[in-house]
Design an enzyme around this catalytic site. Structure first.
Site, mmCIF file in Angstrom:
data_model
loop_
_atom_site.group_PDB
_atom_site.id
_atom_site.type_symbol
_atom_site.label_atom_id
_atom_site.label_comp_id
_atom_site.label_asym_id
_atom_site.label_seq_id
_atom_site.Cartn_x
_atom_site.Cartn_y
_atom_site.Cartn_z
ATOM 1 N N TYR A 172 0.843 -1.185 0.000
ATOM 2 C CA TYR A 172 0.000 0.000 0.000
ATOM 3 C C TYR A 172 0.886 1.245 0.000
ATOM 4 O O TYR A 172 1.936 1.283 0.658
ATOM 5 C CB TYR A 172 -0.850 0.075 1.270
ATOM 6 C CG TYR A 172 -2.081 -0.790 1.320
ATOM 7 C CD1 TYR A 172 -2.940 -0.910 0.234
ATOM 8 C CD2 TYR A 172 -2.417 -1.453 2.498
ATOM 9 C CE1 TYR A 172 -4.082 -1.689 0.312
ATOM 10 C CE2 TYR A 172 -3.569 -2.227 2.586
ATOM 11 C CZ TYR A 172 -4.406 -2.342 1.491
ATOM 12 O OH TYR A 172 -5.537 -3.095 1.572
ATOM 13 N N ASN A 216 -7.797 1.200 3.509
ATOM 14 C CA ASN A 216 -8.206 0.534 4.743
ATOM 15 C C ASN A 216 -6.983 0.380 5.650
ATOM 16 O O ASN A 216 -6.592 1.323 6.279
ATOM 17 C CB ASN A 216 -8.881 -0.805 4.444
ATOM 18 C CG ASN A 216 -9.663 -1.316 5.639
ATOM 19 O OD1 ASN A 216 -9.136 -1.475 6.724
ATOM 20 N ND2 ASN A 216 -10.942 -1.566 5.453
ATOM 21 N N ALA A 217 -6.422 -0.812 5.765
ATOM 22 C CA ALA A 217 -5.110 -1.024 6.419
ATOM 23 C C ALA A 217 -5.080 -0.621 7.877
ATOM 24 O O ALA A 217 -4.009 -0.398 8.433
ATOM 25 C CB ALA A 217 -4.002 -0.293 5.653
ATOM 26 N N GLU A 218 -6.251 -0.509 8.529
ATOM 27 C CA GLU A 218 -6.297 -0.095 9.931
ATOM 28 C C GLU A 218 -5.542 1.214 10.135
ATOM 29 O O GLU A 218 -4.836 1.408 11.131
ATOM 30 C CB GLU A 218 -5.748 -1.189 10.867
ATOM 31 C CG GLU A 218 -6.645 -2.389 10.998
ATOM 32 C CD GLU A 218 -6.662 -3.268 9.763
ATOM 33 O OE1 GLU A 218 -7.763 -3.471 9.181
ATOM 34 O OE2 GLU A 218 -5.592 -3.741 9.350
ATOM 35 N N ASN A 276 -9.730 -0.263 -2.900
ATOM 36 C CA ASN A 276 -9.559 -1.370 -1.958
ATOM 37 C C ASN A 276 -10.905 -1.828 -1.408
ATOM 38 O O ASN A 276 -11.693 -1.013 -0.910
ATOM 39 C CB ASN A 276 -8.672 -0.925 -0.786
ATOM 40 C CG ASN A 276 -8.270 -2.068 0.112
ATOM 41 O OD1 ASN A 276 -7.344 -2.823 -0.204
ATOM 42 N ND2 ASN A 276 -8.959 -2.227 1.231
ATOM 43 N N GLU A 277 -11.166 -3.120 -1.506
ATOM 44 C CA GLU A 277 -12.293 -3.779 -0.841
ATOM 45 C C GLU A 277 -13.573 -2.937 -0.918
ATOM 46 O O GLU A 277 -14.057 -2.429 0.087
ATOM 47 C CB GLU A 277 -11.944 -4.088 0.621
ATOM 48 C CG GLU A 277 -10.870 -5.144 0.760
ATOM 49 C CD GLU A 277 -10.569 -5.531 2.195
ATOM 50 O OE1 GLU A 277 -10.125 -6.672 2.415
ATOM 51 O OE2 GLU A 277 -10.799 -4.707 3.102
ATOM 52 N N TYR A 331 -10.133 -13.855 5.396
ATOM 53 C CA TYR A 331 -9.577 -13.918 6.751
ATOM 54 C C TYR A 331 -10.390 -14.939 7.548
ATOM 55 O O TYR A 331 -11.266 -14.577 8.327
ATOM 56 C CB TYR A 331 -9.629 -12.538 7.415
ATOM 57 C CG TYR A 331 -8.696 -11.542 6.781
ATOM 58 C CD1 TYR A 331 -7.429 -11.332 7.301
ATOM 59 C CD2 TYR A 331 -9.066 -10.829 5.645
ATOM 60 C CE1 TYR A 331 -6.560 -10.431 6.720
ATOM 61 C CE2 TYR A 331 -8.209 -9.923 5.054
ATOM 62 C CZ TYR A 331 -6.949 -9.727 5.592
ATOM 63 O OH TYR A 331 -6.092 -8.835 5.001
ATOM 64 N N GLU A 367 -5.399 -10.652 -0.468
ATOM 65 C CA GLU A 367 -5.150 -10.673 0.969
ATOM 66 C C GLU A 367 -5.649 -11.998 1.530
ATOM 67 O O GLU A 367 -6.850 -12.283 1.468
ATOM 68 C CB GLU A 367 -5.871 -9.522 1.688
ATOM 69 C CG GLU A 367 -5.403 -8.135 1.315
ATOM 70 C CD GLU A 367 -6.162 -7.055 2.061
ATOM 71 O OE1 GLU A 367 -6.679 -7.344 3.171
ATOM 72 O OE2 GLU A 367 -6.258 -5.925 1.531
ATOM 73 N N TYR A 435 0.798 -7.397 14.037
ATOM 74 C CA TYR A 435 -0.141 -8.241 13.313
ATOM 75 C C TYR A 435 0.038 -9.739 13.590
ATOM 76 O O TYR A 435 -0.582 -10.576 12.948
ATOM 77 C CB TYR A 435 -0.065 -7.977 11.801
ATOM 78 C CG TYR A 435 -1.410 -8.039 11.120
ATOM 79 C CD1 TYR A 435 -2.298 -6.966 11.185
ATOM 80 C CD2 TYR A 435 -1.817 -9.164 10.421
ATOM 81 C CE1 TYR A 435 -3.541 -7.017 10.575
ATOM 82 C CE2 TYR A 435 -3.070 -9.223 9.800
ATOM 83 C CZ TYR A 435 -3.918 -8.150 9.886
ATOM 84 O OH TYR A 435 -5.148 -8.198 9.276
#
Length: 1090
Positions: A172, A216-218, A276-277, A331, A367, A435
């Site tokens: 990213y 996104n990516a927190e 993204n998503e 996930y 992912e 993570y």
């Protein structure tokens, strides 16, 4: 410099493709083009043998016509059907030159291979990607460079990824950091892409770039630039005109940085992901994707465009906004690590879903779960629990389940998580973004890494696996097993007939031991295996790959093996196979063994059948043993743990060869090295093999190399061969030696953090403070869709005044009478925030946001604050001061539109009687437009007085400050903010990597603190919530040879003594590292500060 300042992005002229020399996609629907096969015999004369050293010296041939080039390019892809291997030596395929015209999309329709009509360097079929004529399995890990703000260390991560057998990363880029204010695009320092691309070329790693704008990516606002959240009125991530104009500069900047580093230009970038998503509905979403794609298509970007569907939603496959290559994220264990021993079962419909939605494309997982993020709260489990939940057994079962679905492009999120320093996090996570990944936040290899490496080396060794048909499984009768508790899926290469039986427990969560036999189809007939041992054993949560008709090296074959394959290939002139298994169970293989054995394992049968010799491996084998050692072959076997200590560094071609460091392209040669903590790379010059890597402890170094190698060096130092030790391993090309790290840092202890200097950092509550230079908060409208609850119509949202990050202070002025008793305040800071309120210099209370492991979330409060007797000045001006922490902006969600536009600030203000006069606000000095620290960037600082003055920066003079130890907290147990600053020296010689952390006390106290190291905000400690109390800081932020400055902004939230402690701790000492790490820690300067 990589600083671009743009004018009005909406006025940017995009040239049509015809003027750029680029062919447009043939279809607005999906943008695909296909190629058909031609008789392979036409090109056999152009092929060079696998591992032929001469191959790298052959010049590229160029034909007279572009049409012939297109045909030849495809033929090179298909040559694997007449060879043992599905890949061939680096120069054995022709260069489809960038100077030649790209085959037009309409010409390619209806043919057998698919492309985007813009380049033939990246094609695909239903099996896999085809890169420059080579069929490739993309085995990738996610890495965010912005979470490791030391560009010199990116090479460290890439080398560790490559050492695990991987060939790609997914990356990213972060719009907030790169596009901090309108018209500014900054690719300097850690925001740069160029050093990443160069490191990838040096390492031999492909890149799938994922620039968003939303990622996104927190991370705060999901990566969308903070200025957009307040300055753009239209709905984000749609076809809204002002949103469209807002992202142009950023995307154009990404294009400018990336275009020269595409695969077609000799670079590592093979694909770019769109946003993204995201859902393809409504039409405004789809049209937004189409607009993004149009910008790329009207540029020099020619590699395929991809998308990541967040689930089985069939998004972006067809219709408006459809991309070239569809992918789906998964996930399967979710994101709660509280019960790490409790598994959800594997997903069983991956293959059927793919076949139902996009069967003509390779199965792509942009992912797949490589760990989990962790949330705030006293019950949050912490990342070590996440590392258990998604540990080696999870990797073994769930990753192989992914392989069983016939996936050929896999990216594990994350392989290295890093640090969400400064204001990077969204409110749901704390500073660490470890993570639970295979490479820890401090860059150490974890217990998860060896299993990933075993899988990576197997995939690198197994080109027949890159093209397989899904044949069936044991529930449909296609595969027959003796025990229904075992579940087996069969994949088979249609050209070589190599077969891969992927076995797991039928109940994937069970810990039971299951033993079974398997009926296989081979070139020697159909029979049940194992034939001589009792069965194939799955020891609880375990999966295995049983191979049949599996080739290794140039001329050797495995008829079948229930042992696992670590390595298969050729080293020097010998075919080499490395098998491994569980020390508590049996394994068996049938091999074609050639040559006269000089060493032979006792389990090798004296009887062969159909040219294959059975070999049995009984329980109890520990360590490495030689099964067969002849002048033609070397077969090794070990237990799984020993296999995990082996490395197979590739031997690169010389620099004149294009893609010299890339497996299948610059080289097909590698060696085996066992023992060290890490092997980074290896080269052979003449008869000298030079190995570089890292040591933590003394180990036995075991090397299998070409037999012309006579000298081996480790990090430049010749090793003395242990002839006796190596004689039990092999008589050809083997080396063994004991290597140990230098004693230079033996017993290294970090310096104690003492001699703290202290100053008050909250003058705003003192009676004489003037906020005359603060920003007047007088807006009555906002583009943020979450409007104020109550007040007088003024909008008190930080982002509306350029103060989006970290701590923001608000001051509301009012005249009081004897009837003035209280104030109601609704304060929004995001999950886990806090806000402390004073009237004049009197503490009123602290409002707490909440999070308990992502449950009972409270991101805003609405409280009544009562004025104590004597706190007000009647008939005079009084001031409410609010110290509010901004925990970042929310990500996109399902609950509301544009949740990224979080209303951080005061959503309601009301006195019980009377009205407020002027409101003032102060955040980071300069806001997001004129902040002075351009190196550390827009997210590094907040609005504390000490931050505004630059007290956290190296070189600020604190000599006049009071001496006060951090553990004493604030004077008089007061509520407020104080700055503590000290310095310490480090003297760590070159050639050592020493992961270090700043470690606070680990018990709950009512304080928050911000940790600055050499000016970088490397941690936010929330002691009353937790869970994080340890904050890794890397070399490059730390000066390994010089003075380091550490500053703590301590916010005491209750009128009680707080006693924080802080130590510098060492996690390990490693001799090695990448070296040459530069520091870039600009010192204090008065420029731009009060």
């Amino acid at each position: 410099m990589r600083l671009y300042t743009y004018g009005n992005a909406g006025n940017t002229t995009l040239l049509p493709d015809s003027e750029r020399g680029i062919n447009a996609l043939g279809s607005a629907k999906k943008g695909k083009a296909t190629l058909e096969a031609v008789d392979l015999k036409l090109l056999q004369s152009d092929m060079l043998p696998l591992n032929d050293p001469a191959s790298s010296r052959f010049p590229k041939r160029r034909g007279p016509s572009w049409a012939l080039f297109a045909i030849l390019s495809v033929l090179c892809v298909l040559v694997s059907s007449v060879r043992r291997s599905n890949f061939f030596s680096p120069a054995s395929h022709l260069d489809f030159s960038r100077a030649e015209p790209v085959v037009a999309a309409d010409t390619l329709q209806g043919m057998g291979f698919t492309g985007n009509g813009r380049t033939n360097d990246v094609l695909w079929d239903k099996y896999s990607l085809i890169i420059k004529g080579q069929r490739v399995f993309i085995h990738s890990g996610e890495f965010h460079t912005f979470r490791l703000p030391v560009p010199g260390l990116w090479l460290d991560i890439l080398q560790k990824v490559k050492a695990a057998g991987f060939n790609a990363i997914s990356v990213y880029s972060h719009m907030v950091l790169i596009n901090p204010s309108p018209g500014v695009v900054d690719f300097n320092d850690y925001r740069a892409l160029e050093p990443l691309y160069e490191a990838a070329k040096q390492t031999g790693i492909w890149i799938v770039l994922r620039p968003g704008p939303y990622i996104n990516a927190e991370t705060t606002a999901g990566g969308i630039a903070h200025w957009i959240t307040s300055e753009v009125a239209g709905e984000l991530r749609t076809n809204a005109t002002d949103w469209h104009a807002a992202w142009q500069d950023y995307v154009q900047g990404v294009i400018a940085e990336t275009a020269p580093y595409q695969l077609t230009e000799g670079g590592p970038v093979i694909a770019i992901q769109i946003d993204n998503e995201y859902s393809q509905e409504p039409d405004t979403h789809a049209e937004y994707f189409q607009q993004l794609e149009t910008v790329y298509l009207n540029s020099n970007i020619v590699v395929p465009l991809t998308a990541n569907d967040p689930g089985e939603n069939r998004a972006w496959i067809n219709g408006t906004g459809a991309v070239n290559i569809y992918g789906m994220d998964s996930y399967p264990q979710g994101f709660d690590c509280s019960n790490p021993d409790v598994w959800r079962p594997v997903t069983t419909n991956y293959y059927s879903y793919h076949e139902s939605v996009d069967p003509e494309q390779p199965w792509y997982f942009p992912e797949f779960q490589g760990g989990s993020f962790d949330a705030w709260g006293p019950t949050a489990p912490g990342y070590e629990q996440c590392r258990i939940l998604t540990g080696a057994d999870f990797e073994n079962v769930f990753n192989l389940n992914l392989l069983a679905s016939n996936a050929k492009l896999i990216n594990y999120y994350m392989i290295y998580g890093g640090t969400s320093w400064g204001a990077l996090p969204f409110p749901g996570v704390y500073t660490s973004y470890d993570y639970g990944s295979a490479i820890a936040e401090n860059r150490e290899l974890t217990v998860k890494y060896p299993e990933l490496k075993r899988q990576g080396l197997f995939l690198r060794s197994s080109p027949d696996f890159y093209k397989t048909d899904w044949v069936g499984n044991s529930t449909g009768g296609i595969v027959s097993v003796s025990n229904p508790a075992a579940f087996v899926t069969l994949l088979r290469n249609p050209d070589s007939a190599a077969s891969f039986y992927i076995a797991r427990q039928g109940n994937s969560t069970t810990k039971d031991v299951t033993t079974f036999k398997l009926n296989v189809t081979t070139s020697a007939g159909n029979f049940e295996i194992p034939r001589f041992t009792s069965g194939i054993t799955l020891a609880g949560r375990q999966s295995k790959i049983i191979v049949t008709d599996y080739s290794f090296g140039v001329s050797s074959k495995v008829l079948y093996s229930t042992a696992q394959v670590l390595f298969a290939g050729q080293i020097g002139g010998r075919d080499v196979l490395f098998l491994y298994g569980d020390p508590t169970s049996e394994s068996e293989a049938a091999l074609t063994l050639n040559g006269t054995p000089r060493i032979q394992w006792a389990g090798v049968s004296s009887v062969s059948s159909n040219g294959a010799t059975p070999v049995t491996f009984l329980p109890g084998i520990q360590g490495l043993v030689t099964i067969w050692d002849s002048s033609e072959q070397l077969v090794l076997y070990s237990d799984a743990d020993t296999a995990g200590t082996f490395w197979s560094p590739e031997i690169p071609a010389n620099d004149s060869v294009e893609f010299a460091n890339y497996w299948q392209f610059g080289t097909n040669s590698s060696i085996l090295v066992g023992g060290p903590y890490l092997v980074r790379n290896a080269t052979i010059t003449g008869s000298t093999l030079a190995i570089r890597g890292d040591l933590k402890d003394s180990v036995q170094l075991t090397v299998i190399a070409p037999d012309h190698v006579k000298t081996v060096t480790w990090n430049g130092i010749p090793i003395t061969d242990d002839v006796a030790a190596v004689s039990n391993l092999t008589t050809q090309g083997g080396f063994a030696a004991q290597v140990k790290p230098s004693s230079t840092l033996l017993g290294f202890a970090p310096p104690a953090l003492t001699n703290w200097r202290y100053a008050d950092s909250l003058p705003e509550i003192s009676s004489g403070f003037s906020d005359a230079n603060w920003t007047i908060a007088d807006h009555t409208t906002t583009n943020i869709p979450f409007k104020p609850y109550y007040g007088d119509g003024r909008v008190l949202y930080g982002c509306d005044y350029e103060y989006c990050e970290n701590i923001v202070l608000w001051r509301g002025h009012f005249n009081a009478t004897e009837n003035t008793q209280s104030v109601n305040l609704s304060i929004n800071g995001g999950e886990a925030f806090a806000a402390t309120v004073w009237v004049n210099d009197v503490f009123l209370n602290t409002s707490y946001g909440n999070s308990t492991n992502n449950k009972y979330i409270l991101e805003e409060t609405d409280d009544k604050f009562h004025f104590p007797p004597g706190s007000l000045l009647y008939e005079q001006e009084n001031v409410i001061t609010i110290l509010q922490d901004n925990m970042g902006l929310n990500e996109s969600g399902d609950d509301a539109v544009d949740e990224e536009r979080s209303p951080r600030g005061v959503r309601g203000f009301m006195l019980n009687t009377g009205e407020f006069g002027e409101w003032k606000v102060q955040g980071k000095i300069g806001g997001y437009t004129n902040y002075p620290d351009k190196v550390r960037g827009v997210l590094n600082e907040g609005g504390l007085y000490g931050e505004r003055m630059g007290w956290h920066l190296p070189g600020f003079d604190t000599s006049s400050w009071a001496l006060r130890d951090l553990s004493e907290g604030l004077p008089n147990a007061a509520v407020g903010v104080g700055f503590f600053v000290t310095t310490f020296n480090l003297s760590i010689p070159d050639g050592f990597d020493v992961p270090m952390s700043f470690t606070f006390d680990d018990f709950s106290q009512p304080y928050r603190s911000q940790l600055y190291v050499n000016g970088w905000m490397m941690g936010k400690r929330v002691s009353n919530l937790g869970p994080q109390y340890q904050f890794p800081v890397h070399q490059g932020i730390l000066d390994y040879n010089g003075i380091n400055t550490v500053a703590i902004a301590l916010w005491a939230m209750e009128p009680t003594a707080v006693t924080p402690t802080l130590q510098l701790t060492v996690e390990g000492v490693y001799e090695g590292g990448v070296g040459g790490i530069e520091t870039n820690n600009p010192p204090w300067s008065p420029e731009g500060r009060p």
